[in-house]
Design a protein around this motif. Structure first.
Motif, PDB file in Angstrom:
ATOM      1  N   TYR A 208       2.725  -2.804  -4.166  1.00 33.20           N
ATOM      2  CA  TYR A 208       1.520  -2.189  -3.600  1.00 33.20           C
ATOM      3  C   TYR A 208       1.391  -0.766  -4.130  1.00 33.20           C
ATOM      4  O   TYR A 208       2.397  -0.158  -4.510  1.00 33.20           O
ATOM      5  CB  TYR A 208       1.595  -2.190  -2.072  1.00 33.20           C
TER       6      TYR A 208
ATOM      7  N   ARG B 294      -9.488 -14.606   0.170  1.00 34.93           N
ATOM      8  CA  ARG B 294      -8.354 -14.028  -0.569  1.00 34.93           C
ATOM      9  C   ARG B 294      -8.060 -12.606  -0.106  1.00 34.93           C
ATOM     10  O   ARG B 294      -6.921 -12.232   0.128  1.00 34.93           O
ATOM     11  CB  ARG B 294      -8.657 -14.042  -2.062  1.00 34.93           C
ATOM     12  N   GLN B 295      -9.152 -11.806   0.071  1.00 34.35           N
ATOM     13  CA  GLN B 295      -8.964 -10.419   0.499  1.00 34.35           C
ATOM     14  C   GLN B 295      -8.310 -10.362   1.878  1.00 34.35           C
ATOM     15  O   GLN B 295      -7.457  -9.542   2.155  1.00 34.35           O
ATOM     16  CB  GLN B 295     -10.302  -9.681   0.572  1.00 34.35           C
TER      17      GLN B 295
ATOM     18  N   GLU C 186     -12.544 -11.216 -10.250  1.00 31.51           N
ATOM     19  CA  GLU C 186     -12.932 -12.136  -9.177  1.00 31.51           C
ATOM     20  C   GLU C 186     -14.393 -11.934  -8.800  1.00 31.51           C
ATOM     21  O   GLU C 186     -15.095 -12.885  -8.462  1.00 31.51           O
ATOM     22  CB  GLU C 186     -12.043 -11.921  -7.947  1.00 31.51           C
TER      23      GLU C 186
ATOM     24  N   ARG D 159      -4.736 -11.110   1.665  1.00 34.33           N
ATOM     25  CA  ARG D 159      -4.006  -9.970   1.102  1.00 34.33           C
ATOM     26  C   ARG D 159      -3.886  -8.854   2.131  1.00 34.33           C
ATOM     27  O   ARG D 159      -2.826  -8.250   2.279  1.00 34.33           O
ATOM     28  CB  ARG D 159      -4.734  -9.455  -0.143  1.00 34.33           C
ATOM     29  N   ASP D 160      -4.994  -8.589   2.838  1.00 32.32           N
ATOM     30  CA  ASP D 160      -4.962  -7.554   3.883  1.00 32.32           C
ATOM     31  C   ASP D 160      -3.927  -7.908   4.943  1.00 32.32           C
ATOM     32  O   ASP D 160      -3.203  -7.063   5.442  1.00 32.32           O
ATOM     33  CB  ASP D 160      -6.328  -7.418   4.555  1.00 32.32           C
TER      34      ASP D 160
ATOM     35  N   ARG E 199      -1.299  -9.771   4.561  1.00 37.78           N
ATOM     36  CA  ARG E 199       0.047  -9.611   4.026  1.00 37.78           C
ATOM     37  C   ARG E 199       0.443  -8.129   4.044  1.00 37.78           C
ATOM     38  O   ARG E 199       1.588  -7.788   4.265  1.00 37.78           O
ATOM     39  CB  ARG E 199       0.103 -10.174   2.609  1.00 37.78           C
ATOM     40  N   ALA E 200      -0.525  -7.269   3.819  1.00 37.11           N
ATOM     41  CA  ALA E 200      -0.229  -5.838   3.787  1.00 37.11           C
ATOM     42  C   ALA E 200      -0.112  -5.263   5.207  1.00 37.11           C
ATOM     43  O   ALA E 200       0.105  -4.072   5.370  1.00 37.11           O
ATOM     44  CB  ALA E 200      -1.314  -5.108   3.012  1.00 37.11           C
TER      45      ALA E 200
ATOM     46  N   ALA F 199      -3.557  -7.931  -7.695  1.00 39.24           N
ATOM     47  CA  ALA F 199      -4.821  -8.174  -7.001  1.00 39.24           C
ATOM     48  C   ALA F 199      -5.828  -7.062  -7.271  1.00 39.24           C
ATOM     49  O   ALA F 199      -7.030  -7.319  -7.370  1.00 39.24           O
ATOM     50  CB  ALA F 199      -4.571  -8.301  -5.508  1.00 39.24           C
TER      51      ALA F 199
ATOM     52  N   ASP G 257      -5.335   0.067  -1.153  1.00 37.61           N
ATOM     53  CA  ASP G 257      -3.984   0.090  -0.575  1.00 37.61           C
ATOM     54  C   ASP G 257      -3.476  -1.281  -0.170  1.00 37.61           C
ATOM     55  O   ASP G 257      -2.286  -1.536  -0.178  1.00 37.61           O
ATOM     56  CB  ASP G 257      -3.989   0.948   0.703  1.00 37.61           C
ATOM     57  N   THR G 258      -4.416  -2.110   0.243  1.00 39.28           N
ATOM     58  CA  THR G 258      -3.965  -3.379   0.828  1.00 39.28           C
ATOM     59  C   THR G 258      -3.778  -4.458  -0.237  1.00 39.28           C
ATOM     60  O   THR G 258      -3.397  -5.575   0.089  1.00 39.28           O
ATOM     61  CB  THR G 258      -4.997  -3.879   1.851  1.00 39.28           C
ATOM     62  N   LEU G 259      -4.087  -4.115  -1.488  1.00 40.97           N
ATOM     63  CA  LEU G 259      -3.915  -5.106  -2.556  1.00 40.97           C
ATOM     64  C   LEU G 259      -2.745  -4.687  -3.437  1.00 40.97           C
ATOM     65  O   LEU G 259      -2.572  -3.506  -3.719  1.00 40.97           O
ATOM     66  CB  LEU G 259      -5.182  -5.190  -3.409  1.00 40.97           C
ATOM     67  N   ASP G 260      -1.973  -5.680  -3.906  1.00 41.37           N
ATOM     68  CA  ASP G 260      -0.898  -5.327  -4.829  1.00 41.37           C
ATOM     69  C   ASP G 260      -1.503  -5.075  -6.220  1.00 41.37           C
ATOM     70  O   ASP G 260      -2.714  -5.214  -6.420  1.00 41.37           O
ATOM     71  CB  ASP G 260       0.192  -6.404  -4.831  1.00 41.37           C
TER      72      ASP G 260
ATOM     73  N   GLU H 279      -2.425  -4.989   7.368  1.00 40.76           N
ATOM     74  CA  GLU H 279      -3.579  -4.141   7.631  1.00 40.76           C
ATOM     75  C   GLU H 279      -4.369  -4.609   8.860  1.00 40.76           C
ATOM     76  O   GLU H 279      -5.047  -3.836   9.505  1.00 40.76           O
ATOM     77  CB  GLU H 279      -4.452  -4.177   6.375  1.00 40.76           C
TER      78      GLU H 279
END
Lengths: 833, 227
Positions: free
Chosen positions: B140, A14-15, B113, A18-19, A21-22, B106, B100-103, A24
């Protein structure tokens, strides 16, 4: 808290999503992708081209593998090959006198079955001096002969000749046998008959001098198995040869080409390592805060590490598989583009290049990302309150050492060449350490000089000087990238030069043997008239080495060695005042330097000397025309066997052999279209044996042209990969620069000032990298020449262009990468941190 | 369960610096019952954040003892302290510390989690709605204002239903109006969920809203903690 593995895995996935998508993971993913793609593509390209070249080289053997011996192969040896599904052809060679009503002539007879040849082409012409065509060999009852036999015996097609007790009809003129290349020196004309007629000739009797050759063709695996099964039980007189061993010219060209392609793949691995190292460090640095937070939220050190390790692993697997697939596709496209220039059948290369490419990516990722990642595990959770807390410095030596070791293993596995790997990796490391230390010192000195410089200089170069260690690291990384690129370019030039020298435009394409002393002046005058170039006339006396320091040579030589082969037969012995032009003394002195000793001197070819264990001053006994001659080894010579010049194992001091029956030998170059001259020459000097090696030359040229093509394309590939990696690596170092740029713009700095400062900074970084690359490249190439290529090394002044090139490349790529920071609103960049 | 959620006895912190040893905290005592709220005030460099770090088990004292939720922190290694934090402790920071990389969603889901809760998403959404960010779930951190970021951080802190919440200058980076709203939110949740609240602040008004307040000056407790 400790999490069960699958929960951790789910979390990591999941991380990661998300990374991603960002945005990163872009840099690391891209670096890995390019690295694996380049390594895989070059790996495939090299492996498949190598296989193609080897396949072409098999044409010179007439087979993939040849079992030769002076006794027939045993039924078990034949059964073993057939059981493995190998195709087989049987050949028996012997010397025999060919008799006609006109006279007799000694000839080399080859009796071959209908399957011959398994590789390469057999060509023949319907009549003397007619154009030839390819096709199967003679049927039973027929004989094909070389033109010079017909000339010598005044025969024409349709006449009958006697081979031993068998009368055969001469049906065609033999113009090309694929496996003739290895013995084009042979003195006698060639005759080809069907194997079924052999028994009827009655030539093969117990004790007669006959060579049996079993030719095999099949898949590499089956051939390998056959080799493994048969090799340990070879009789004393038998040996197994593949294309490489069968022909020296081809073998040498192939080995050099192979090594080049190897080095290119190794350079790609190096590039991949650098790219991944740069971006993995960034990946870790950007996760310092996050890992402190996770620890704050109660995740244990172990679980935090595992979480990031899993993320990195997943990312690596994805990028590496995709990279390997793209690399495979890239070489497919390349071969497709080259289809007109390469043979139609290009062997596939299996999974190894893709696996090696992926493994390189993963090992580089683990090696270079794990140390900073391990540091993440040591981030004190208190960092959430105090940003200045950095992880305890990692035991970097150990982890980076392990990474380099792993990279070394991959390189070794890829090249199967320890010397090459050590020279490249060791040289690279040595250069990195020495130059890195020098660089750090230089940067520190520069700091003092900078105080009085204009603002743009202070801003640009100050950025580098603020963190000299990081700047030195970056310069080293870019330096390594440039080094890999320059090295591949440098070796390409060297290799092509070597081949050019080996096969100059006017390499001799005719050999003349058996020139009689009474005719030699007239013959040379005639040759000088028709040929564009000719070698000197070498006197030749046939003789055999019988003893070394009084001990019979048979007791000294080891089985199946070059020494054994050279002492089993008559050698062409010669003498000359001058050292032949392309020979080089490796020990001892030439005649003019040696005083006259108790015995006349002999100069021995260096590799044969090694195989026989000879050293300067050893006493050699030769049997020449029934007489015995003692000599002393006065020098050792290195000989270019891959040149098409007359070469000799033994050169005697003049005056030693003069009293013995002598013939002469020379070679010359005749431009195409002068066949009539050759015919005339042959008719004017019936005793002289004229050999055309044009076909062999053409084949060799074809192979070299293909290797050259491969070399050029691989160079292009490496250069393109290098540029991509350079860009990806630069991206990984931009964070701090972007922030600083935005801050300066917020403070009112003009765009122009920033561009200037950036340009200076990148130019300096690039120039320093280029300088490191130039020095490193000289060092590594010196090691490679010495240990891998066996070439004399010299300085390469053009490498001094590298600093300028580096400055240009790095500032170009750097400005492209920071363009966003210069154009976007400073607020946006600052807020994005 | 012990009547106190947090006890500190004779707590000292000494660090070595270039000038020799520097004592940041001098023999501090503290006892905090469940559900209470405590403000630690003082000027910059007085040792507030150091004290917070020690109380939350992020760091270890040079001498003295902290008992958090009935467990003495002395003798626990970092991983055992981490487990303790996971079970009992929530954090709010001056610099928000969002990833930063999570909205937003999240970020709030993260501690849930880690616990492996199946309802992480629903619960995080609920909490974000509770802090007034129901319409900013997929934003974000960079796309949120300071106040909004801090609200996400508060939602995250309460997500795991901690027994005690440590807040380090929770309004320090915010204007006074936004700061006011953040502290309203903190105290409201403190009331609703019975969470013990320990906050470090410069802000006298925020400090006054706490049941108790202590002042640090150069590592010494100058205003004794009185209920």
């Amino acid at each position: 808290m400790e999490l069960p593995f699958f929960r951790l895995l789910g979390l990591a996935v999941r991380q990661l999503l998300r990374d991603a998508r960002a945005g990163e993971l872009r840099v690391l993913f891209f670096a890995l992708l390019v690295a694996v793609m380049a390594t895989t593509a070059i790996g495939y390209f090299s492996a498949r081209l190598n296989a193609t070249l080897l396949l072409r080289a098999t044409e010179f053997l007439g087979a993939d593998l040849r079992l030769s011996g002076s006794s027939p192969a045993s039924p078990e040896q034949l059964a073993a090959g057939k059981a493995l599904g190998l195709e087989h052809a049987g050949v028996v060679e012997f010397s025999s006198v060919i008799a006609t009503d006109e006279g007799i002539q000694l000839a080399s007879v080859k009796a071959a079955d209908s399957a011959y040849p398994l590789r390469g082409e057999l060509k023949s012409a319907p009549a003397l001096y007619q154009p030839d065509s390819r096709g199967p060999g003679p049927s039973p009852g027929e004989a094909w002969a070389e033109a010079r036999l017909l000339v010598a015996l005044n025969l024409k097609v349709g006449d009958r000749i006697e081979v031993g007790e068998k009368s055969l009809r001469l049906t065609r003129i033999l113009t090309q046998e694929p496996d003739r290349a290895g013995s084009f020196y042979s003195l006698t004309p060639q005759v080809l008959i069907h194997l079924d007629d052999l028994a009827a000739t009655g030539v093969v009797q117990p004790g007669s001098r006959v060579h049996y050759r079993e030719l095999w063709r099949g898949s590499p695996e089956a051939l390998r198995t056959y080799r493994q099964e048969v090799e340990p039980q070879l009789a004393a007189d038998q040996r197994l040869e593949d294309a490489r061993a069968g022909n020296r010219q081809i073998g040498a060209a192939l080995s050099r080409g192979e090594r080049y392609l190897n080095i290119a793949s190794l350079a790609a691995v190096l590039l991949a390592g650098v790219a991944v190292a740069l971006s993995a460090a960034r990946f870790a640095a950007r996760r310092l805060d996050a890992s402190a937070l996770l620890r704050c939220l109660g995740l244990s050190r172990h679980a935090t590490l595992a979480l990031y390790g899993l993320q990195l692993g997943l990312l690596g697997l994805l990028a590496c598989s995709l990279g390997a697939a793209l690399g495979w596709l890239a070489q497919q496209v390349l071969f497709w583009l080259l289809q007109g220039l390469l043979p139609t059948q290009i062997p596939a290369a299996g999974l190894l290049p893709a696996l090696a490419g992926s493994a390189t990516g993963l090992v580089a990722l683990a090696g270079f990302a794990l140390p900073p990642l391990a540091a993440l595990g040591r981030v004190p959770p208190l960092r959430v309150l105090r940003r200045d807390l950095l992880p305890v410095p990692p035991s970097a030596w150990l982890t980076y050492g392990a990474a380099l070791l792993a990279l070394g293993l991959i390189m070794w596995r890829l090249s199967l060449d320890l010397k090459l790997t050590l020279a490249l990796l060791g040289g690279g490391l040595l250069a990195a350490f020495a130059l890195g230390a020098l660089l750090l010192l230089g940067l520190r000195t520069l700091r003092r000089l900078l105080a009085a410089a204009p603002l743009a200089w202070r801003l640009g170069i100050g950025q580098l000087l603020r963190h000299p260690l990081a700047a030195a690291g970056q310069a080293l990384a870019f330096g390594l990238i440039l080094l890999a690129m320059a090295l591949v370019a440098l070796l390409r030039g060297e290799l092509l030069d070597t081949w050019q020298n080996q096969l100059p435009e006017q390499a001799p394409n005719h050999f003349a043997l058996n020139v009689l002393p009474a005719e030699k002046e007239r013959f040379m005058a005639e040759v000088a008239r028709i040929a564009l170039q000719n070698a000197p006339l070498y006197p030749v006396v046939a003789g055999r080495l019988t003893a070394i320091n009084g001990e019979p040579v048979k007791q000294i030589v080891s089985k199946d060695s070059r020494g054994e082969r050279a002492t089993q037969r008559d050698l062409n012995l010669t003498w000359t005042e001058q050292l032949p032009a392309d020979n080089r003394l490796s020990a001892g002195q030439w005649w003019d330097e040696v005083g006259s000793g108790d015995l006349p001197g002999v100069s021995v070819e260096a590799e044969l000397a090694k195989s026989l264990g000879l050293k300067l001053g050893d006493r050699l006994t030769f049997s020449v025309g029934g007489l015995t001659r003692d000599t002393r080894v006065s020098s050792l010579r290195e000989v270019h066997w891959d040149s098409f010049q007359p070469n000799f194992y033994m050169i005697f001091q003049p005056g030693t052999l003069q009293d013995l029956p002598t013939t002469y030998l020379t070679s010359f170059y005749l431009p195409p279209g002068h066949d009539a001259d050759v015919v005339r020459l042959a008719r004017s000097f019936p005793a002289v044996t004229l050999l055309q090696v044009e076909a062999l030359l053409a084949q060799l040229r074809g192979i070299l042209a293909q290797v050259t093509l491969a070399v050029e394309y691989v160079l292009l590939f490496v250069l393109a990969a290098g540029l991509c990696v350079l860009f990806a690596g630069l991206q990984a170092t931009l964070d701090e620069r972007l922030r600083q740029g935005a801050l300066l713009r917020a403070l009112g700095a003009e765009r122009r000032l920033l561009v200037q400062a950036r340009r200076l900074e990148f130019a300096l970084l690039g120039a320093v990298s280029g300088l490191l690359a130039a020095l490193g490249c000289e060092l590594v190439s010196a090691l490679l020449y010495r240990f891998a290529f066996d070439l004399p090394w010299h300085l390469h002044p053009w490498l001094l262009l590298l600093p300028a090139l580096g400055a240009l490349l790095v500032s170009g790529a750097g400005l492209l990468g920071t363009r966003r920071a210069l154009n976007a609103s400073p607020l946006q960049v600052l807020r994005e941190g | 369960m012990s009547p106190s959620i947090l006890v500190a006895q004779n707590l000292s912190k000494v660090v070595s610096s270039a000038e020799g040893e520097l004592t940041i905290l001098h023999g501090l005592d503290l006892d905090l019952p469940h559900g209470a709220s405590l403000a630690i005030v003082g000027s910059s460099g007085s040792g507030k954040s150091t004290l917070l770090g020690l109380l939350a088990g992020l760091d270890l004292p040079s001498s003295g003892e902290v008992v958090l939720a009935g467990h003495s922190l002395a003798g626990l290694d970092e991983d055992r302290r981490a487990r303790l934090r996971a079970e009992h402790v929530g954090f709010v920071f001056q610099s928000f510390q969002l990833l930063d990389t999570l909205d937003a969603l999240a970020n709030v889901m993260l501690p849930l989690e880690l616990e492996g809760r199946a309802d992480a998403r629903e619960r995080a959404r609920e909490l974000l709605e509770r802090v007034g960010l129901g319409r900013r779930l997929t934003h974000y951190p960079k796309q949120l204002s300071g106040g909004e970021q801090q609200r996400v951080a508060i939602a995250r802190a309460f997500a795991a239903e901690p027994d005690i919440l440590f807040a380090d200058e929770p309004t320090g980076n915010l204007d006074s109006q936004t700061g006011e709203r953040i502290s309203d939110l903190l105290f409201a949740l403190n009331q609703e969920r019975g969470t013990t609240l320990v906050l470090v602040t410069h802000d006298e008004r925020l400090a006054r809203r706490c049941q108790r307040s202590i002042r640090l000056e150069a590592g010494h407790l100058v205003v004794p903690s009185e209920p």
